[in-house]
Every structure is written in C-alpha cells, then in structure tokens.
Design a protein around this motif. Structure first.
Motif, PDB file in Angstrom:
ATOM      1  N   THR A  48       0.851  -1.183   0.000  1.00  0.00           N
ATOM      2  CA  THR A  48       0.000   0.000   0.000  1.00  0.00           C
ATOM      3  C   THR A  48       0.888   1.236   0.000  1.00  0.00           C
ATOM      4  O   THR A  48       1.868   1.299   0.742  1.00  0.00           O
ATOM      5  CB  THR A  48      -0.907   0.039   1.246  1.00  0.00           C
ATOM      6  OG1 THR A  48      -1.761  -1.114   1.228  1.00  0.00           O
ATOM      7  CG2 THR A  48      -1.768   1.290   1.257  1.00  0.00           C
ATOM      8  N   ALA A  49       0.552   2.200  -0.835  1.00  0.00           N
ATOM      9  CA  ALA A  49       1.334   3.431  -0.912  1.00  0.00           C
ATOM     10  C   ALA A  49       0.413   4.633  -0.762  1.00  0.00           C
ATOM     11  O   ALA A  49      -0.741   4.609  -1.199  1.00  0.00           O
ATOM     12  CB  ALA A  49       2.093   3.515  -2.234  1.00  0.00           C
ATOM     13  N   GLU A  50       0.938   5.684  -0.145  1.00  0.00           N
ATOM     14  CA  GLU A  50       0.166   6.909   0.034  1.00  0.00           C
ATOM     15  C   GLU A  50       1.004   8.109  -0.403  1.00  0.00           C
ATOM     16  O   GLU A  50       2.209   8.154  -0.165  1.00  0.00           O
ATOM     17  CB  GLU A  50      -0.237   7.082   1.505  1.00  0.00           C
ATOM     18  CG  GLU A  50      -1.169   5.985   2.005  1.00  0.00           C
ATOM     19  CD  GLU A  50      -1.561   6.180   3.459  1.00  0.00           C
ATOM     20  OE1 GLU A  50      -1.022   7.116   4.098  1.00  0.00           O
ATOM     21  OE2 GLU A  50      -2.391   5.397   3.950  1.00  0.00           O
ATOM     22  N   ARG A  51       0.332   9.074  -1.028  1.00  0.00           N
ATOM     23  CA  ARG A  51       0.969  10.326  -1.415  1.00  0.00           C
ATOM     24  C   ARG A  51       0.136  11.472  -0.852  1.00  0.00           C
ATOM     25  O   ARG A  51      -1.091  11.431  -0.886  1.00  0.00           O
ATOM     26  CB  ARG A  51       1.061  10.462  -2.942  1.00  0.00           C
ATOM     27  CG  ARG A  51       2.104   9.555  -3.568  1.00  0.00           C
ATOM     28  CD  ARG A  51       2.167   9.763  -5.078  1.00  0.00           C
ATOM     29  NE  ARG A  51       3.216   8.954  -5.661  1.00  0.00           N
ATOM     30  CZ  ARG A  51       4.502   9.293  -5.705  1.00  0.00           C
ATOM     31  NH1 ARG A  51       4.886  10.439  -5.184  1.00  0.00           N
ATOM     32  NH2 ARG A  51       5.394   8.506  -6.241  1.00  0.00           N
ATOM     33  N   ARG A  52       0.832  12.514  -0.395  1.00  0.00           N
ATOM     34  CA  ARG A  52       0.129  13.647   0.193  1.00  0.00           C
ATOM     35  C   ARG A  52       0.875  14.936  -0.133  1.00  0.00           C
ATOM     36  O   ARG A  52       2.088  15.036   0.070  1.00  0.00           O
ATOM     37  CB  ARG A  52       0.029  13.477   1.705  1.00  0.00           C
ATOM     38  CG  ARG A  52      -0.760  14.572   2.404  1.00  0.00           C
ATOM     39  CD  ARG A  52      -0.933  14.273   3.879  1.00  0.00           C
ATOM     40  NE  ARG A  52       0.335  14.359   4.609  1.00  0.00           N
ATOM     41  CZ  ARG A  52       1.052  13.322   5.008  1.00  0.00           C
ATOM     42  NH1 ARG A  52       0.631  12.087   4.742  1.00  0.00           N
ATOM     43  NH2 ARG A  52       2.186  13.489   5.662  1.00  0.00           N
ATOM     44  N   LEU A  53       0.125  15.926  -0.659  1.00  0.00           N
ATOM     45  CA  LEU A  53       0.685  17.250  -0.927  1.00  0.00           C
ATOM     46  C   LEU A  53       0.062  18.240   0.054  1.00  0.00           C
ATOM     47  O   LEU A  53      -1.160  18.298   0.202  1.00  0.00           O
ATOM     48  CB  LEU A  53       0.376  17.688  -2.361  1.00  0.00           C
ATOM     49  CG  LEU A  53       0.884  19.087  -2.756  1.00  0.00           C
ATOM     50  CD1 LEU A  53       2.416  19.108  -2.789  1.00  0.00           C
ATOM     51  CD2 LEU A  53       0.311  19.516  -4.100  1.00  0.00           C
ATOM     52  N   SER A  54       0.916  19.015   0.731  1.00  0.00           N
ATOM     53  CA  SER A  54       0.442  20.004   1.692  1.00  0.00           C
ATOM     54  C   SER A  54       1.217  21.297   1.525  1.00  0.00           C
ATOM     55  O   SER A  54       2.302  21.326   0.946  1.00  0.00           O
ATOM     56  CB  SER A  54       0.600  19.478   3.133  1.00  0.00           C
ATOM     57  OG  SER A  54       1.954  19.140   3.394  1.00  0.00           O
ATOM     58  N   GLY A  55       0.649  22.411   2.042  1.00  0.00           N
ATOM     59  CA  GLY A  55       1.319  23.695   1.999  1.00  0.00           C
ATOM     60  C   GLY A  55       0.697  24.667   1.025  1.00  0.00           C
ATOM     61  O   GLY A  55      -0.492  24.616   0.722  1.00  0.00           O
ATOM     62  N   ASN A  56       1.523  25.572   0.486  1.00  0.00           N
ATOM     63  CA  ASN A  56       1.105  26.564  -0.506  1.00  0.00           C
ATOM     64  C   ASN A  56       2.290  26.851  -1.414  1.00  0.00           C
ATOM     65  O   ASN A  56       3.355  26.273  -1.245  1.00  0.00           O
ATOM     66  CB  ASN A  56       0.607  27.843   0.178  1.00  0.00           C
ATOM     67  CG  ASN A  56       1.641  28.428   1.127  1.00  0.00           C
ATOM     68  OD1 ASN A  56       2.757  28.761   0.726  1.00  0.00           O
ATOM     69  ND2 ASN A  56       1.279  28.532   2.417  1.00  0.00           N
ATOM     70  N   GLN A  57       2.096  27.752  -2.411  1.00  0.00           N
ATOM     71  CA  GLN A  57       3.136  27.906  -3.426  1.00  0.00           C
ATOM     72  C   GLN A  57       4.449  28.459  -2.866  1.00  0.00           C
ATOM     73  O   GLN A  57       5.498  28.342  -3.497  1.00  0.00           O
ATOM     74  CB  GLN A  57       2.638  28.785  -4.563  1.00  0.00           C
ATOM     75  CG  GLN A  57       2.492  30.258  -4.238  1.00  0.00           C
ATOM     76  CD  GLN A  57       2.054  31.040  -5.467  1.00  0.00           C
ATOM     77  OE1 GLN A  57       1.043  30.732  -6.092  1.00  0.00           O
ATOM     78  NE2 GLN A  57       2.843  32.038  -5.830  1.00  0.00           N
ATOM     79  N   ASN A  58       4.413  29.056  -1.688  1.00  0.00           N
ATOM     80  CA  ASN A  58       5.649  29.530  -1.065  1.00  0.00           C
ATOM     81  C   ASN A  58       6.413  28.416  -0.360  1.00  0.00           C
ATOM     82  O   ASN A  58       7.617  28.514  -0.144  1.00  0.00           O
ATOM     83  CB  ASN A  58       5.333  30.638  -0.064  1.00  0.00           C
ATOM     84  CG  ASN A  58       4.768  31.872  -0.725  1.00  0.00           C
ATOM     85  OD1 ASN A  58       5.239  32.281  -1.777  1.00  0.00           O
ATOM     86  ND2 ASN A  58       3.732  32.441  -0.126  1.00  0.00           N
ATOM     87  N   SER A  59       5.707  27.362   0.000  1.00  0.00           N
ATOM     88  CA  SER A  59       6.344  26.246   0.710  1.00  0.00           C
ATOM     89  C   SER A  59       5.467  25.003   0.600  1.00  0.00           C
ATOM     90  O   SER A  59       4.550  24.783   1.391  1.00  0.00           O
ATOM     91  CB  SER A  59       6.554  26.601   2.188  1.00  0.00           C
ATOM     92  OG  SER A  59       7.183  25.530   2.865  1.00  0.00           O
ATOM     93  N   TRP A  60       5.727  24.190  -0.422  1.00  0.00           N
ATOM     94  CA  TRP A  60       5.008  22.933  -0.612  1.00  0.00           C
ATOM     95  C   TRP A  60       5.804  21.772  -0.010  1.00  0.00           C
ATOM     96  O   TRP A  60       7.031  21.814   0.064  1.00  0.00           O
ATOM     97  CB  TRP A  60       4.805  22.645  -2.101  1.00  0.00           C
ATOM     98  CG  TRP A  60       3.803  23.487  -2.799  1.00  0.00           C
ATOM     99  CD1 TRP A  60       4.056  24.449  -3.750  1.00  0.00           C
ATOM    100  CD2 TRP A  60       2.389  23.440  -2.658  1.00  0.00           C
ATOM    101  NE1 TRP A  60       2.891  25.002  -4.188  1.00  0.00           N
ATOM    102  CE2 TRP A  60       1.843  24.400  -3.539  1.00  0.00           C
ATOM    103  CE3 TRP A  60       1.515  22.692  -1.866  1.00  0.00           C
ATOM    104  CZ2 TRP A  60       0.478  24.629  -3.642  1.00  0.00           C
ATOM    105  CZ3 TRP A  60       0.146  22.914  -1.976  1.00  0.00           C
ATOM    106  CH2 TRP A  60      -0.352  23.864  -2.851  1.00  0.00           C
ATOM    107  N   ARG A  61       5.074  20.703   0.362  1.00  0.00           N
ATOM    108  CA  ARG A  61       5.718  19.459   0.786  1.00  0.00           C
ATOM    109  C   ARG A  61       4.934  18.292   0.191  1.00  0.00           C
ATOM    110  O   ARG A  61       3.724  18.176   0.380  1.00  0.00           O
ATOM    111  CB  ARG A  61       5.767  19.345   2.310  1.00  0.00           C
ATOM    112  CG  ARG A  61       6.318  17.988   2.763  1.00  0.00           C
ATOM    113  CD  ARG A  61       6.720  17.970   4.201  1.00  0.00           C
ATOM    114  NE  ARG A  61       6.944  16.598   4.670  1.00  0.00           N
ATOM    115  CZ  ARG A  61       7.745  16.252   5.659  1.00  0.00           C
ATOM    116  NH1 ARG A  61       8.416  17.186   6.315  1.00  0.00           N
ATOM    117  NH2 ARG A  61       7.896  14.989   6.020  1.00  0.00           N
TER     118      ARG A  61
END
Length: 250
Positions: free
Chosen positions: A55-68
């Motif tokens: 099982t794999a998970e991907r997650r994008l968080s933050g905003n254009q000044n600081s994404w992760r």
C-alpha cells in the motif's frame, strides 16, 4: 520469490516510475489562465506482485511559497518514506530539500539532498563528495519532477523532459502523450490522458501512465511491462482533493 525481493520489485516500480497524483485549481483552456496552482491532496494506491501486496500513500500540503510532497509505502516486512520540499514560481517547481528513508528487510538507507542557490547546487547531506556544485537549470529531485510532469501536461507543454538529481548523478526522464482513454475505477468511470515513457527504440520495457483531468490530473493507473515478460500495475483506490473525497456516481 522472497518477500524481500518482491517488496523491492514493487517499490522500485513505485519510486522509479510512478508519477504523483498532482492537483490543480482548474484545467487549462485556450482562453483561460494557465493551470498553475497546485492544491493539497491525499491519494492511496495498491500494487501486487506475485501475491505480495504493498500500500502506498501520497500527500501534498502547503502553498506555493512552501510545498511538501510526502510518499510512503509499507508492508508487514518493510517501510519506505520519502518527501520533497519545494517552492513554486509560475509553472516551475523549485526543489529545496529531498529526504528518503528505507527500513525493514535488507540494509537500512537514508539519503538527504539540499538544493541551494535556486537549485543550482545540490548538497548531499551525508556524503559531501557526492554533491553537485553546478547543477543544470531546472533540475528536480526524485519526486518533485513527478509533479512538474503533471503541471506541464495540464498546461500543454512539450517536450516532457526532466533532469533529476540522484546522488551525484543527473538522470534524464522523457514522456509523451499517446491519447485519451476511459478507465473504470473503484471511484467511477473517468476519462484519462494516457502518457508513455520514452525509451530507446530497441527497449522492451514499456511504461504507461493514466492521468484524470476531471480529477485535477490525478494519476489513476500506472502499468509497466518488463523486458522479462512480467508486468506490474498500481491503481488509485482513494483520492481527496483539498479535503474533499473524490467520488463519481455513474
């Protein structure tokens, strides 16, 4: 095949080939502004090889000044965690830090890269001798390039070529759009854009990727045919965009 070999086969497939489920504010149109704004998302994938599941998970968080962008893959035998921190300037994603950790079966591994001076220098945190002092323009890390690919597809850019820092090496990845196709998923039937990895003419390995524009260019499916005749596949099983779960009533 041993549990260790099967796990590594699947994880190699995930890391070297899988393109992130990227999200955008809207699909671009000839009269509309570029689809350049990434949106936080969470995606879950399943893969299986010789009866061995991951099982794999991907997650994008933050905003254009600081994404992760975070990626994790796990089984009962081993675990891999990977993340990228980057900023956004228009349609360009600029990596700042990349971190990779593997634990469980086999030898544990930890790699960390710092991207300095607008990504013109790539510092290998744990092995300075493998740093790159004159990195090529627009260099990416091993998962930021995956989001850059999705941004470029959404905006109709061509060619789809990427230079990726991998330790002291710079690897080139190239893709091309091969058409549209409707896929039946656990979340409903969705029209996708099919993308193929460009390889040498005599290469027997084939990699196909399906993105869903209606789901903000999320990766729905990825399939690879190996040169030994075996094939691998990963499929999207759950997706949330900006905190809202994706579901289609067919």
């Amino acid at each position: 095949m041993s549990h260790y070999a099967a796990f590594n086969a699947i994880l190699t497939f995930f890391f070297a080939l899988a393109v992130s489920a990227a999200s955008f504010a809207e699909e671009s149109a000839p009269s509309a502004p570029p689809a350049q704004v990434l949106v936080p998302f969470s995606a879950t994938y399943q893969a299986e090889f010789s009866g061995f599941g991951v099982t794999a998970e991907r997650r994008l968080s933050g905003n254009q000044n600081s994404w992760r962008l975070d990626f994790s893959a796990h089984s009962m035998f081993a675990k891999i965690e990977e993340y990228s921190r980057f900023t956004q300037q228009g349609l360009r994603l600029i990596p700042q830090h990349y971190d990779y950790q593997k634990s469980g079966l086999g030898k544990d591994r930890h790699t960390a890269l710092n991207f300095e001076d607008n990504a013109s220098r790539v510092i290998n945190v744990y092995d300075k001798s493998r740093s790159i002092n004159n990195a090529p323009e627009n260099v990416q890390d091993k998962i930021s390039y995956q989001l850059q690919l999705a941004v470029d597809i959404a905006n109709g850019k061509s060619p789809l070529k990427y230079l990726v820092a991998d330790g002291k090496k710079i690897r080139e990845y190239e893709f091309e759009i091969s058409g549209k196709e409707k896929l039946n998923t656990s979340m409903g039937v969705i029209e996708t854009i099919k993308v193929q990895r460009v390889r040498a003419e005599d290469a027997e390995r084939v990699t196909n990727i399906w993105f869903a524009p209606e789901w903000n260019y999320a990766l729905v499916k990825l399939m690879q045919q190996e040169d030994n005749g075996k094939s691998y596949q990963i499929t999207l099983t759950k997706l949330s965009i900006d905190g809202k779960e994706v579901r289609i009533e067919n």
